[in-house]
Scaffold this motif. Structure first.
Motif, PDB file in Angstrom:
ATOM      1  N   GLU A  65     -34.296 -18.450  25.445  1.00 50.61           N
ATOM      2  CA  GLU A  65     -33.546 -18.551  24.187  1.00 50.61           C
ATOM      3  C   GLU A  65     -32.298 -17.685  24.266  1.00 50.61           C
ATOM      4  O   GLU A  65     -32.332 -16.568  24.785  1.00 50.61           O
ATOM      5  N   LEU A  66     -31.209 -18.233  23.756  1.00 50.99           N
ATOM      6  CA  LEU A  66     -29.949 -17.497  23.649  1.00 50.99           C
ATOM      7  C   LEU A  66     -29.501 -17.527  22.201  1.00 50.99           C
ATOM      8  O   LEU A  66     -29.615 -18.558  21.536  1.00 50.99           O
ATOM      9  N   ALA A  67     -28.998 -16.405  21.725  1.00 49.64           N
ATOM     10  CA  ALA A  67     -28.458 -16.342  20.366  1.00 49.64           C
ATOM     11  C   ALA A  67     -27.076 -15.712  20.434  1.00 49.64           C
ATOM     12  O   ALA A  67     -26.892 -14.653  21.039  1.00 49.64           O
ATOM     13  N   VAL A  68     -26.122 -16.398  19.831  1.00 49.97           N
ATOM     14  CA  VAL A  68     -24.744 -15.895  19.735  1.00 49.97           C
ATOM     15  C   VAL A  68     -24.462 -15.698  18.264  1.00 49.97           C
ATOM     16  O   VAL A  68     -24.573 -16.643  17.474  1.00 49.97           O
ATOM     17  N   GLN A  69     -24.120 -14.484  17.912  1.00 51.01           N
ATOM     18  CA  GLN A  69     -23.926 -14.175  16.503  1.00 51.01           C
ATOM     19  C   GLN A  69     -22.504 -13.691  16.273  1.00 51.01           C
ATOM     20  O   GLN A  69     -22.050 -12.736  16.879  1.00 51.01           O
ATOM     21  N   TYR A  70     -21.802 -14.388  15.385  1.00 57.35           N
ATOM     22  CA  TYR A  70     -20.471 -14.001  14.950  1.00 57.35           C
ATOM     23  C   TYR A  70     -20.587 -13.452  13.526  1.00 57.35           C
ATOM     24  O   TYR A  70     -21.655 -13.501  12.926  1.00 57.35           O
ATOM     25  N   ASP A  71     -19.505 -12.951  12.993  1.00 55.44           N
ATOM     26  CA  ASP A  71     -19.555 -12.404  11.635  1.00 55.44           C
ATOM     27  C   ASP A  71     -20.012 -13.439  10.608  1.00 55.44           C
ATOM     28  O   ASP A  71     -20.771 -13.126   9.708  1.00 55.44           O
ATOM     29  N   ALA A  72     -19.540 -14.673  10.743  1.00 59.71           N
ATOM     30  CA  ALA A  72     -19.846 -15.685   9.731  1.00 59.71           C
ATOM     31  C   ALA A  72     -20.609 -16.882  10.283  1.00 59.71           C
ATOM     32  O   ALA A  72     -20.817 -17.857   9.583  1.00 59.71           O
ATOM     33  N   PHE A  73     -21.046 -16.800  11.534  1.00 60.45           N
ATOM     34  CA  PHE A  73     -21.618 -17.976  12.182  1.00 60.45           C
ATOM     35  C   PHE A  73     -22.636 -17.564  13.233  1.00 60.45           C
ATOM     36  O   PHE A  73     -22.502 -16.524  13.864  1.00 60.45           O
TER      37      PHE A  73
END
Length: 99
Positions: A65-73
């Protein structure tokens, strides 16, 4: 001074939301992402994430599993037999009431 021009309308786009699956080559198999989101963007995200899983596997890393987290997304991808299921979700702003 185009910014101050009253006739200027901002092109505000919603962040994409939905889920899609890709095969081992990164080609989209199924999708609930709205058609207003460009197919090229969805394809790029799929290809990049499948390549990331493949490179991790070749390096001997057990990444599922990979998770990419941006401020709004947020983008979350889960590996599925060479392909992946990918979840796109904008963060919801929460209003805080002051009492």
């Amino acid at each position: 001074m185009g910014i101050l021009n009253k006739n200027h309308k901002a092109d505000v786009k919603r962040l994409p939301t939905g889920t899609f699956t890709v095969d081992a080559q990164g080609q989209v198999i199924s999708s609930t992402v709205p058609q207003s989101v460009s197919a090229a963007l969805v394809n790029d995200i799929g290809r990049i994430l499948v390549a990331s899983f493949r490179e991790a596997r070749e390096a001997g890393m057990g990444v599922s599993e990979l998770a990419v987290q941006y401020d709004a997304f947020r983008i979350v991808a889960r590996e599925m037999r060479g392909g992946a299921i990918i979840f796109l979700s904008p963060k919801v702003l929460q209003l805080v009431s002051r009492s």
